[in-house]
Design an enzyme around this catalytic site. Structure first.
Site, PDB file in Angstrom:
ATOM      1  N   ASP A  39     -37.115  -1.765 -15.406  1.00 50.73           N
ATOM      2  CA  ASP A  39     -38.152  -2.680 -14.922  1.00 50.73           C
ATOM      3  C   ASP A  39     -37.525  -3.509 -13.803  1.00 50.73           C
ATOM      4  O   ASP A  39     -36.736  -4.424 -14.048  1.00 50.73           O
ATOM      5  CB  ASP A  39     -38.608  -3.563 -16.096  1.00 50.73           C
ATOM      6  CG  ASP A  39     -39.563  -4.662 -15.658  1.00 50.73           C
ATOM      7  OD1 ASP A  39     -39.781  -4.814 -14.440  1.00 50.73           O
ATOM      8  OD2 ASP A  39     -40.072  -5.382 -16.531  1.00 50.73           O
ATOM      9  N   HIS A  89     -39.568  -8.779 -20.589  1.00 48.81           N
ATOM     10  CA  HIS A  89     -40.893  -9.366 -20.396  1.00 48.81           C
ATOM     11  C   HIS A  89     -41.845  -8.611 -21.330  1.00 48.81           C
ATOM     12  O   HIS A  89     -41.629  -7.432 -21.611  1.00 48.81           O
ATOM     13  CB  HIS A  89     -41.271  -9.132 -18.928  1.00 48.81           C
ATOM     14  CG  HIS A  89     -42.546  -9.759 -18.471  1.00 48.81           C
ATOM     15  ND1 HIS A  89     -43.784  -9.246 -18.783  1.00 48.81           N
ATOM     16  CD2 HIS A  89     -42.779 -10.845 -17.691  1.00 48.81           C
ATOM     17  CE1 HIS A  89     -44.725  -9.990 -18.210  1.00 48.81           C
ATOM     18  NE2 HIS A  89     -44.143 -10.979 -17.551  1.00 48.81           N
ATOM     19  N   CYS A 126     -43.691 -15.309 -20.822  1.00 47.29           N
ATOM     20  CA  CYS A 126     -44.019 -13.915 -21.194  1.00 47.29           C
ATOM     21  C   CYS A 126     -42.828 -13.241 -21.844  1.00 47.29           C
ATOM     22  O   CYS A 126     -42.564 -12.043 -21.621  1.00 47.29           O
ATOM     23  CB  CYS A 126     -44.470 -13.098 -19.987  1.00 47.29           C
ATOM     24  SG  CYS A 126     -46.029 -13.633 -19.317  1.00 47.29           S
ATOM     25  N   GLN A 174     -38.143  -8.156 -11.242  1.00 54.84           N
ATOM     26  CA  GLN A 174     -37.412  -9.336 -10.751  1.00 54.84           C
ATOM     27  C   GLN A 174     -36.214  -8.956  -9.890  1.00 54.84           C
ATOM     28  O   GLN A 174     -35.456  -9.828  -9.466  1.00 54.84           O
ATOM     29  CB  GLN A 174     -36.935 -10.191 -11.926  1.00 54.84           C
ATOM     30  CG  GLN A 174     -38.047 -10.816 -12.743  1.00 54.84           C
ATOM     31  CD  GLN A 174     -38.875 -11.817 -11.951  1.00 54.84           C
ATOM     32  OE1 GLN A 174     -38.455 -12.330 -10.912  1.00 54.84           O
ATOM     33  NE2 GLN A 174     -40.073 -12.095 -12.426  1.00 54.84           N
ATOM     34  N   LYS A 232     -44.295  -9.683  -6.050  1.00 58.38           N
ATOM     35  CA  LYS A 232     -43.079 -10.479  -6.260  1.00 58.38           C
ATOM     36  C   LYS A 232     -42.091 -10.287  -5.114  1.00 58.38           C
ATOM     37  O   LYS A 232     -41.020 -10.876  -5.104  1.00 58.38           O
ATOM     38  CB  LYS A 232     -42.422 -10.093  -7.591  1.00 58.38           C
ATOM     39  CG  LYS A 232     -43.261 -10.519  -8.806  1.00 58.38           C
ATOM     40  CD  LYS A 232     -42.522 -10.233 -10.088  1.00 58.38           C
ATOM     41  CE  LYS A 232     -43.399 -10.257 -11.310  1.00 58.38           C
ATOM     42  NZ  LYS A 232     -43.808 -11.582 -11.755  1.00 58.38           N
TER      43      LYS A 232
HETATM   44  N1  PLP Z   1     -41.444  -7.366 -15.856  1.00 59.14           N
HETATM   45  C1  PLP Z   1     -40.815  -8.486 -15.467  1.00 59.14           C
HETATM   46  C2  PLP Z   1     -39.331  -8.586 -15.609  1.00 59.14           C
HETATM   47  C3  PLP Z   1     -41.549  -9.537 -14.918  1.00 59.14           C
HETATM   48  O1  PLP Z   1     -40.923 -10.654 -14.535  1.00 59.14           O
HETATM   49  C4  PLP Z   1     -42.959  -9.399 -14.784  1.00 59.14           C
HETATM   50  C5  PLP Z   1     -43.767 -10.508 -14.255  1.00 59.14           C
HETATM   51  O2  PLP Z   1     -43.384 -11.642 -14.246  1.00 59.14           O
HETATM   52  C6  PLP Z   1     -43.547  -8.203 -15.188  1.00 59.14           C
HETATM   53  C7  PLP Z   1     -42.762  -7.216 -15.725  1.00 59.14           C
HETATM   54  C8  PLP Z   1     -45.020  -7.984 -15.034  1.00 59.14           C
HETATM   55  O3  PLP Z   1     -45.350  -7.885 -13.687  1.00 59.14           O
HETATM   56  P1  PLP Z   1     -46.864  -7.804 -13.191  1.00 59.14           P
HETATM   57  O4  PLP Z   1     -47.557  -8.983 -13.807  1.00 59.14           O
HETATM   58  O5  PLP Z   1     -46.768  -7.878 -11.719  1.00 59.14           O
HETATM   59  O6  PLP Z   1     -47.419  -6.526 -13.684  1.00 59.14           O
END
Ligand code: PLP
Length: 406
Positions: free
Chosen positions: A200, A123, A364, A203, A226
């Site tokens: 990270d 992402h 994203c 998900q 999430k």
């Molecule tokens: N990393 C991953 C794999 C994501 O799917 C997302 C959001 O969709 C993020 C980071 C960013 O998360 P946040 O917008 O809650 O900071």
């Protein structure tokens, strides 16, 4: 299976509504999940009964709020099986957690010419902060690619990790391909060469049982929104020996021990990384989300969601021209696809008018779009409140649209 989905759905009143006069089908939980009543009620209760700023007030309301806030730190510690509560830092989300690590780890450990390995399926939140840090420090970003089937090419790590490599940034579960990456193996390969790993988990947390000590992750980050919790709350877990050497990310109240104009000393962990008033109600309500998920039993939730994933995949593949991106067996949560000859925006817009919320766009993840040379994709993603019937209705709707637009 002991999960009573009909009953679970009653905990999510938002699902029981019509949009454009059609029953809502919410297939966008990977973007943000809906919140159960216990979470919503906790936020309200706090505002109605005992709201006060935490840590600093010598009065009843502040004490109550502080106790509850700090109790959630213990809950998170147990939830991800961290060794100590000092390793749990509250942030405003995964994005802020990664920015914190990229800045602070970068300041402490990264020098000119060093390298950070970032996977091609990340992402943007797990790419851009590293690029910003690399620019500041004169470091270099190295890409770890994935194969067309959504598998990370981890065998390349043997070549990509050099004596200059400082850290690997990798998603536990990809938000586009759904791939569950073999992070334990990646961490062990990295550690064998003295390289740190940030995972990270944005998900992963609602679908997998995560044990940061078993993984041996150096940093593990995720967002509350999430996993059935409020938005505006995130977690940054880090190994203590790293956190204690890293400088603060932001300055302000709470993160200091003493301030004079000559010299300021910083607070101990975890407060060193929590400047200013945090999202007090959000963190406390997040505790309810964790309890909710624990009560459901995360292994059962994972099994059920996998059933939804398999069922939906089979049904989607019946549609002519269907292209699914990411076909790994070790997959979770999301299916991303396109249908030949139909623009995903057209499909997404028309599904919306039929009451079906899906994600459309570049998700994203520009490098993933570029990998497949696609301008955009459609993603459906599931949570415990989704049903096989909803998938049937979605497939019927999709078939009608394909007949119309195809
Ligand atoms: N990393 C991953 C794999 C994501 O799917 C997302 C959001 O969709 C993020 C980071 C960013 O998360 P946040 O917008 O809650 O900071």
């Amino acid at each position: 299976m002991t999960l009573d989905i009909a009953n679970i759905r009653k905990d999510f009143p938002i699902l029981d509504q019509k949009v454009y006069n059609k029953p809502l089908i919410y297939f966008d939980s990977a973007a943000s999940s809906q919140k159960p009543l216990c979470v919503l009620k906790k936020e309200e209760q706090l505002h109605v009964e005992y709201y006060g700023n935490i840590h600093r007030g010598a009065h009843y309301l502040a004490d109550q709020a502080t106790n509850d806030y700090e109790a959630v730190r213990d809950l998170v510690k147990d939830f991800i099986h961290a060794k100590s509560r000092e390793q749990i830092i509250f942030t405003k989300g995964t994005t802020e957690s990664i920015n914190l690590v990229a800045f602070s780890y970068g300041e402490a450990f990264v020098a000119k010419g060093d390298e950070i390995i970032v996977t091609e399926m990340e992402h943007h939140a797990n790419i851009v902060p590293w690029q910003m840090m690399a620019e500041r420090k004169g470091a270099k970003i190295v890409k770890l690619p994935f194969a067309d089937d959504g598998r990370l090419e981890i065998e390349l790590l043997d070549q990509l990790i050099t004596e200059k490599t400082k850290l690997i940034a990798v998603a536990h579960v990809s938000n586009t391909l759904g791939t569950i990456n073999p992070v334990k193996e990646i961490i062990s390969k990295a550690h064998a060469k003295g390289v740190k790993v940030l995972v990270d988990g944005a998900q992963a947390m609602s679908h997998l049982k995560v044990d940061v000590q078993e993984l041996d992750a150096d940093f593990y980050v995720f967002s509350a929104h999430k996993i059935y919790g409020p938005n505006g709350v995130g977690i940054m877990y880090g190994k203590k020996e790293l956190l204690s050497q890293m400088p603060p990310y932001q300055g302000g109240g709470e993160m200091i021990s003493q301030v004079t104009f000559e010299k300021t000393t910083y607070n101990e962990l975890p407060y060193k990384f929590e400047a200013g008033t945090p999202h007090i109600t959000g963190v406390i309500a997040f505790g309810e989300a964790i309890r909710y998920l624990q009560n459901l039993n995360i292994e059962e939730v994972a099994t059920y969601e996998h059933q939804l994933l398999d069922y939906a995949t089979g049904k989607l593949l019946e549609i002519p021209g269907m292209q699914i991106y990411g076909t790994q067996k070790e997959k979770s949560g999301a299916i991303t696809f396109n249908i030949e000859g139909i623009h995903p925006f057209d499909l997404g817009t028309m599904l919306d008018k039929m009451g079906i919320a899906v994600r459309t766009g570049r998700l994203c993840a520009d490098p993933v779009m570029d990998h497949y040379q696609q301008p955009a994709m459609i993603r459906i993603s599931f949570a415990v409140y989704n049903t096989l019937e909803e998938i049937d209705q979605f497939i019927d709707a999709l078939k009608k649209l394909v007949a119309m637009l195809g």
